[in-house]
Design a protein around this motif. Structure first.
Motif, PDB file in Angstrom:
ATOM      1  N   GLU A 420       0.826  -1.209   0.000  1.00  0.00           N
ATOM      2  CA  GLU A 420       0.000   0.000   0.000  1.00  0.00           C
ATOM      3  C   GLU A 420       0.858   1.256   0.000  1.00  0.00           C
ATOM      4  OE1 GLU A 420      -2.266  -3.454   1.099  1.00  0.00           O
ATOM      5  OE2 GLU A 420      -0.412  -2.642   1.973  1.00  0.00           O
ATOM      6  N   TRP A 421       1.993   1.209   0.727  1.00  0.00           N
ATOM      7  CA  TRP A 421       2.898   2.365   0.731  1.00  0.00           C
ATOM      8  C   TRP A 421       3.426   2.624  -0.670  1.00  0.00           C
ATOM      9  CZ3 TRP A 421       7.756   3.628  -0.767  1.00  0.00           C
ATOM     10  CH2 TRP A 421       8.309   4.802  -0.263  1.00  0.00           C
ATOM     11  N   PHE A 422       3.821   1.571  -1.377  1.00  0.00           N
ATOM     12  CA  PHE A 422       4.356   1.757  -2.725  1.00  0.00           C
ATOM     13  C   PHE A 422       3.307   2.347  -3.654  1.00  0.00           C
ATOM     14  CE2 PHE A 422       7.565  -1.174  -1.130  1.00  0.00           C
ATOM     15  CZ  PHE A 422       8.725  -0.618  -1.655  1.00  0.00           C
ATOM     16  N   VAL A 645       7.878   6.847  13.234  1.00  0.00           N
ATOM     17  CA  VAL A 645       6.434   6.660  13.100  1.00  0.00           C
ATOM     18  C   VAL A 645       6.204   5.626  12.010  1.00  0.00           C
ATOM     19  CG1 VAL A 645       4.229   7.743  12.552  1.00  0.00           C
ATOM     20  CG2 VAL A 645       5.959   9.007  13.852  1.00  0.00           C
ATOM     21  N   CYS A 646       5.401   4.617  12.328  1.00  0.00           N
ATOM     22  CA  CYS A 646       5.193   3.489  11.422  1.00  0.00           C
ATOM     23  C   CYS A 646       3.708   3.222  11.214  1.00  0.00           C
ATOM     24  CB  CYS A 646       5.856   2.226  11.982  1.00  0.00           C
ATOM     25  SG  CYS A 646       7.626   2.411  12.337  1.00  0.00           S
ATOM     26  N   ALA A 647       3.392   2.665  10.052  1.00  0.00           N
ATOM     27  CA  ALA A 647       2.027   2.263   9.731  1.00  0.00           C
ATOM     28  C   ALA A 647       2.029   0.791   9.358  1.00  0.00           C
ATOM     29  CB  ALA A 647       1.479   3.091   8.572  1.00  0.00           C
ATOM     30  N   VAL A 648       1.150   0.028   9.979  1.00  0.00           N
ATOM     31  CA  VAL A 648       1.034  -1.406   9.708  1.00  0.00           C
ATOM     32  C   VAL A 648      -0.281  -1.655   8.988  1.00  0.00           C
ATOM     33  CG1 VAL A 648       1.003  -3.718  10.696  1.00  0.00           C
ATOM     34  CG2 VAL A 648       2.372  -1.917  11.788  1.00  0.00           C
ATOM     35  N   VAL A 649      -0.198  -2.253   7.800  1.00  0.00           N
ATOM     36  CA  VAL A 649      -1.381  -2.588   7.007  1.00  0.00           C
ATOM     37  C   VAL A 649      -1.344  -4.082   6.716  1.00  0.00           C
ATOM     38  CG1 VAL A 649      -2.641  -2.184   4.858  1.00  0.00           C
ATOM     39  CG2 VAL A 649      -1.414  -0.299   5.958  1.00  0.00           C
ATOM     40  N   ASP A 650      -2.360  -4.784   7.145  1.00  0.00           N
ATOM     41  CA  ASP A 650      -2.426  -6.237   6.955  1.00  0.00           C
ATOM     42  C   ASP A 650      -1.154  -6.926   7.444  1.00  0.00           C
ATOM     43  OD1 ASP A 650      -4.974  -6.096   5.918  1.00  0.00           O
ATOM     44  OD2 ASP A 650      -4.291  -5.944   3.843  1.00  0.00           O
ATOM     45  N   GLY A 651      -0.641  -6.433   8.562  1.00  0.00           N
ATOM     46  CA  GLY A 651       0.523  -7.045   9.181  1.00  0.00           C
ATOM     47  C   GLY A 651       1.848  -6.642   8.576  1.00  0.00           C
ATOM     48  N   SER A 654       5.358  -0.228   7.457  1.00  0.00           N
ATOM     49  CA  SER A 654       6.059   0.809   6.709  1.00  0.00           C
ATOM     50  C   SER A 654       6.562   1.849   7.696  1.00  0.00           C
ATOM     51  CB  SER A 654       5.144   1.492   5.693  1.00  0.00           C
ATOM     52  OG  SER A 654       4.676   0.575   4.736  1.00  0.00           O
ATOM     53  N   VAL A 655       7.855   2.147   7.626  1.00  0.00           N
ATOM     54  CA  VAL A 655       8.404   3.241   8.426  1.00  0.00           C
ATOM     55  C   VAL A 655       8.148   4.527   7.652  1.00  0.00           C
ATOM     56  CG1 VAL A 655      10.468   4.241   9.451  1.00  0.00           C
ATOM     57  CG2 VAL A 655      10.159   1.750   9.431  1.00  0.00           C
ATOM     58  N   LEU A 656       7.290   5.383   8.200  1.00  0.00           N
ATOM     59  CA  LEU A 656       6.917   6.614   7.507  1.00  0.00           C
ATOM     60  C   LEU A 656       7.979   7.680   7.662  1.00  0.00           C
ATOM     61  CD1 LEU A 656       3.132   6.821   8.472  1.00  0.00           C
ATOM     62  CD2 LEU A 656       4.193   5.683   6.498  1.00  0.00           C
ATOM     63  N   LYS A 695      -0.115   8.422   3.928  1.00  0.00           N
ATOM     64  CA  LYS A 695      -0.882   8.534   2.700  1.00  0.00           C
ATOM     65  C   LYS A 695      -1.636   7.247   2.409  1.00  0.00           C
ATOM     66  CE  LYS A 695       2.381  11.697   0.418  1.00  0.00           C
ATOM     67  NZ  LYS A 695       3.280  11.850  -0.763  1.00  0.00           N
ATOM     68  N   LEU A 696      -2.832   7.411   1.872  1.00  0.00           N
ATOM     69  CA  LEU A 696      -3.594   6.267   1.378  1.00  0.00           C
ATOM     70  C   LEU A 696      -3.402   6.160  -0.136  1.00  0.00           C
ATOM     71  CD1 LEU A 696      -6.903   6.725   3.399  1.00  0.00           C
ATOM     72  CD2 LEU A 696      -5.014   5.143   3.881  1.00  0.00           C
ATOM     73  N   PRO A 697      -3.424   4.957  -0.674  1.00  0.00           N
ATOM     74  CA  PRO A 697      -3.196   4.804  -2.113  1.00  0.00           C
ATOM     75  C   PRO A 697      -4.270   5.484  -2.956  1.00  0.00           C
ATOM     76  CG  PRO A 697      -2.975   2.694  -0.980  1.00  0.00           C
ATOM     77  CD  PRO A 697      -3.565   3.655   0.003  1.00  0.00           C
ATOM     78  N   THR A 698      -3.823   6.109  -4.025  1.00  0.00           N
ATOM     79  CA  THR A 698      -4.708   6.546  -5.101  1.00  0.00           C
ATOM     80  C   THR A 698      -4.367   5.695  -6.311  1.00  0.00           C
ATOM     81  OG1 THR A 698      -4.881   8.822  -4.286  1.00  0.00           O
ATOM     82  CG2 THR A 698      -5.314   8.461  -6.628  1.00  0.00           C
ATOM     83  N   ILE A 699      -5.313   4.890  -6.762  1.00  0.00           N
ATOM     84  CA  ILE A 699      -5.046   3.899  -7.801  1.00  0.00           C
ATOM     85  C   ILE A 699      -5.221   4.530  -9.176  1.00  0.00           C
ATOM     86  CG2 ILE A 699      -5.653   1.645  -8.724  1.00  0.00           C
ATOM     87  CD1 ILE A 699      -4.379   1.660  -5.897  1.00  0.00           C
ATOM     88  N   GLU A 700      -4.151   4.544  -9.952  1.00  0.00           N
ATOM     89  CA  GLU A 700      -4.200   5.043 -11.317  1.00  0.00           C
ATOM     90  C   GLU A 700      -4.979   4.055 -12.193  1.00  0.00           C
ATOM     91  OE1 GLU A 700      -2.805   7.946 -12.264  1.00  0.00           O
ATOM     92  OE2 GLU A 700      -2.013   8.352 -10.254  1.00  0.00           O
ATOM     93  N   PRO A 701      -5.680   4.570 -13.215  1.00  0.00           N
ATOM     94  CA  PRO A 701      -6.379   3.637 -14.112  1.00  0.00           C
ATOM     95  C   PRO A 701      -5.409   2.701 -14.830  1.00  0.00           C
ATOM     96  CG  PRO A 701      -6.382   5.876 -14.999  1.00  0.00           C
ATOM     97  CD  PRO A 701      -5.879   5.977 -13.595  1.00  0.00           C
ATOM     98  N   LEU A 702      -4.188   3.168 -15.059  1.00  0.00           N
ATOM     99  CA  LEU A 702      -3.133   2.357 -15.655  1.00  0.00           C
ATOM    100  C   LEU A 702      -1.804   3.036 -15.340  1.00  0.00           C
ATOM    101  CD1 LEU A 702      -3.264  -0.246 -17.449  1.00  0.00           C
ATOM    102  CD2 LEU A 702      -2.836   1.251 -19.415  1.00  0.00           C
TER     103      LEU A 702
END
Length: 799
Positions: A420-422, A645-651, A654-656, A695-702
């Motif tokens: 998700e970070w990527f 400061v870190c964020a854990v998503v689905d285990g 990510s070190v922010l 940040k939360l992901p913004t998904i590009e159409p492609l």
């Protein structure tokens, strides 16, 4: 009729930044990547130098067993009084107490044992001497665990002084769990050192060389460069060059392998250095990759030890000598050494890295001395600085400021984050400047080897390629993992003693390296749906106070709603938590203090904290949904050096952001955490120490990028669709193309996000290839859901 409205238009005449050497590989001796892996030696602990300093369970006879057959009796010991050489002083002594049918020793090899293939030959060598029975043979066998002999040979140790003996054995059977057995008869003592067994069929047939199958997997990537030999192993060790656990010194890795000193690998095993700098350079040449060595910068951040500035010259000279070793002609001291080793022509070194993910002022105080000396002697060498192991924060900024201030050519960035970070940071390098040091993304990966991980990495890599004006070099890490000696996950290639498979991540890397391109082309998207932004949400959820292997007190706790002014104080809570491994039996001291749910979007938590025992510090969890989804602020992390400061998503963590900070025992700290939507600030004793946004992901159409391969004239289009539905678009080439086009397609698609490859199913996820032709200057294409697609487009040639 084609009703497709979305389009990608490629402009071959509008050229952008050159891609140079962008995509390569990184070799680090982690997960037994060298000994027991790429380095083809089949004997483990061949020189009897394993030591508790490498691993607490090691000793000089690790991986060896005594053999007594037919009533034979032997005493096997280790001596150092009359060594083969002073750098590897240990050797085995077999005292024959009763010869019986033979006594001696056997080696277990790596993994399940020594892997043999029927009909293949194996080259055995040993240094040996004995004090009696000079006519008695030393019988060598490769045997199964049940004693079935797969190959046999013998030598006669006919000297009381050390001599090298060699013989070839040919396997009569295939067995992945065999052992090397050495037995003799007679009387007296037999002395052995450097007991070695290599497959004759090494990569490129080099004696004492690389394991053929693993090497072929690496060569198939077609990397532009290879970074080596690490990694933390280059700077974690004693500053004393003669110490058994010294920092990595490249000069120790040259010449006769029997003379190279054993080394403690910081991943808790022994490093023979049989895979040394000459072999690294040679291997790079064999697979067509430019060498990129990394050298220590006179500082060990793991132990906070630094070479005094007035003693730094030998370390700087090592860097200069390395460049001469690689590039000097045979009339130079180190160029002649290279020629003596068998390579009279220079290796053509272009890059040198100083330091590995360094943090702390001592490194950045020493880096300029290396930089100036290298640039004065070798102005064309590109010198690489370091920006630490995290994607943001004060140490990251310190590295970049150092690079800009001293004119470094590249800055080595490292980060391991959630998928998700990527996706959320796809645009990370859009605003980096072309006239500043370039990014060397020297270590990166998302946490996992699933198809989802590979998909997220592929999307991110299109952003790296699209920003070739600022991003110079990129390599995934770690590269290799022996499945029975795992230090780190994820890894790009997994192997055991007889099998190799590539992960989905491997195939993404291969697609990008095999279809590298030389120069960006302008490509425009039109008619696509808008990017899918995650629903706006603030960081809300319970707050929990705890510690990291530490006993601590928390008090004067207050929570302020900055919108309404509401305050909450917490009395009646036990002020203590204790997360040390061994709590007293019957202890009622809690491991956490739960402050409960806030539901607030803008709040400030303030408290005081004191460590009463333990090696690390405090952890404040917030926005907690469950154990696998939460954020946290850790003070005194990683060797008690960080505030992050870190964020854990689905285990997956990510070190922010990260800064340097150490917690001291019995010192009171005033801590403040501010959360505003998804923005986070932390303060220690009134000083701002962390500032970031989750940040939360913004998904590009492609996700897409286009380039030109100059040697072939091929247009290369890479496209990644991370959405759960297919995307159809028209691919247009804005050029005067006569006679249509031939198109080769390479695609990963049709897999569940959680799918992985394995030894049992090594090709569950592999790219599929197909080709088609069109008489037009464009074509429609449907990108499958959750897919990675690469096109090679070329003008059709009339017959």
């Amino acid at each position: 009729m084609d009703t497709t409205t979305a389009a990608l238009t490629i402009h071959p005449r509008r050229r952008g930044a050159e891609l140079g050497d962008m995509f390569g590989i990184f070799f680090e001796d982690i997960n037994h990547a060298a000994d027991g892996g790429l380095y083809a030696e089949l004997v483990q602990n061949r020189s009897f130098e394993f030591d508790p300093i490498d691993h607490r369970e090691y000793h000089a006879l690790t991986a060896w067993e005594t053999v007594e057959r037919g009533g034979g009796k032997a005493a096997v010991t280790i001596e150092t009084s009359h060594p083969l050489n002073e750098r590897n002083p240990h050797y085995a002594v077999i005292e024959i107490l009763a010869e019986g049918a033979g006594v001696g020793i056997l080696n277990q090899g790596f993994n399940s044992g020594i892997s043999l293939t029927k009909g293949e030959s194996y080259l055995f060598s040993v240094y040996a001497r004995r004090d009696n029975s000079f006519n008695e043979p030393l019988v060598l066998t490769l045997e199964s665990h049940e004693g079935v002999v797969h190959a046999e040979a013998s030598i006669t140790v006919d000297s009381a002084e050390w001599r090298k003996y060699e013989v070839r054995l040919t396997a009569q059977d295939t067995d992945v769990s065999s052992r090397l057995v050495l037995v003799t008869t007679g009387s007296g003592k037999l002395y052995l050192d450097m007991v070695s067994l290599f497959p004759e069929a090494t990569f490129r047939g080099r004696p004492g060389g690389m394991r053929k199958d693993i090497s072929e997997w690496l060569a198939a990537l077609k990397p532009k460069f290879m970074r080596f030999p690490g990694g933390c192993l280059i700077h974690d060790g004693s500053l004393n060059p003669d110490a058994r656990d010294s920092l990595y010194h490249w000069k120790n890795t040259l010449g006769d392998v029997a003379q190279r000193p054993s080394r403690r690998n910081n991943w808790s095993y022994n490093q023979t250095l049989g895979l040394g700098y000459y072999e690294y350079f040679q291997f790079c040449e064999d697979i067509g990759a430019k060498p990129l060595p990394v050298l220590p910068g006179g500082y060990n951040p793991h132990r906070n030890q630094a070479v005094p500035l007035d003693e730094l010259e030998p370390w700087i000279q090592d860097a200069l000598d390395l460049i001469e070793f690689a590039n000097g002609d045979s009339s130079t001291p180190w160029g002649s050494k290279r020629a003596e080793l068998g390579h009279p022509e220079p290796f053509g070194l272009e890059y040198v890295g100083i330091g590995n993910e360094e943090v702390g002022e001592p490194f950045f105080e020493r880096y300029p001395y290396f930089h100036r000396a290298i640039k004065e002697r070798y102005p064309d060498i590109k010198v690489i600085n370091s920006s630490g192991p995290f994607a943001a924060g004060s140490e990251y900024d310190r590295g970049w400021n150092s690079a800009k201030g001293h004119g470094s050519d590249l800055v080595d960035e490292h980060y391991y984050q959630s998928p998700e970070w990527f996706l959320a940071n796809y645009h990370r390098y859009d605003n980096f400047k072309a006239d500043e040091p370039k990014v060397f993304l020297g270590e990166f990966a998302s946490w996992g080897n699933s198809y989802y991980n590979a998909l997220a990495e592929a999307a991110y890599m299109t952003g790296l390629e699209r920003n070739a004006h600022a991003v110079g070099l990129v390599c995934y890490a770690p590269m290799l993992c022996n499945a029975d000696y795992v230090n780190w996950k994820p890894d790009m290639i997994w192997f055991n003693n007889h099998q190799v498979y590539g992960t989905p991540n491997y195939y993404v890397q291969k697609l990008f390296m095999n279809h590298h391109g030389d120069q960006l082309l302008a490509v425009e998207g039109s008619g696509f749906s808008a990017p899918q932004a995650a629903a706006a949400s603030a960081i809300i959820g319970p707050i929990v106070l705890t510690a990291s292997n530490t006993a601590a007190e928390f008090y004067d706790i207050e929570l302020l709603n900055r919108v309404t002014g509401e305050k909450r104080t917490f009395s009646g809570l036990s002020p203590e938590v204790n997360t040390m491994k061994d709590l007293p039996e019957g202890s009622n001291i809690p491991r956490v203090l739960e402050l409960g749910e806030t539901g607030w979007e803008h709040y400030t938590l303030s408290l005081k904290a004191r460590r009463t025992a333990g090696p690390k510090g405090f952890i404040i969890e917030f926005g907690r949904k469950d154990d696998h989804n939460r954020l946290f602020w850790e003070l005194g992390g990683w060797l008690n050096q960080d505030t992050m400061v870190c964020a854990v998503v689905d285990g997956r963590n990510s070190v922010l952001t990260q800064s340097m900070f150490s917690v001291e025992t019995d010192v009171e700290y005033s801590l403040v955490l501010e959360v505003s939507g998804r923005e986070i600030r932390t303060y220690i004793d009134g000083e701002l120490v962390n500032e970031t946004e989750d940040k939360l992901p913004t998904i590009e159409p492609l996700y897409y990028t286009a380039s030109m391969e100059l040697s072939s004239g091929d247009i290369i289009l890479k496209a990644v669709n991370v959405q759960a539905e297919a995307v159809t678009a028209h691919i247009n080439i804005d050029d005067n193309i006569q006679g249509g086009m031939n198109v080769d397609v390479f695609e990963l698609s049709g897999h569940n996000l959680e799918d992985e490859n394995s030894f049992e199913h090594p090709e569950q996820i592999v790219p599929q290839e197909r080709s088609f032709s069109t008489e037009e200057s464009g074509f429609a294409y449907t990108f499958p859901k959750q897919s990675v697609t690469v096109f090679r487009i070329r003008q059709r040639v009339s017959q």
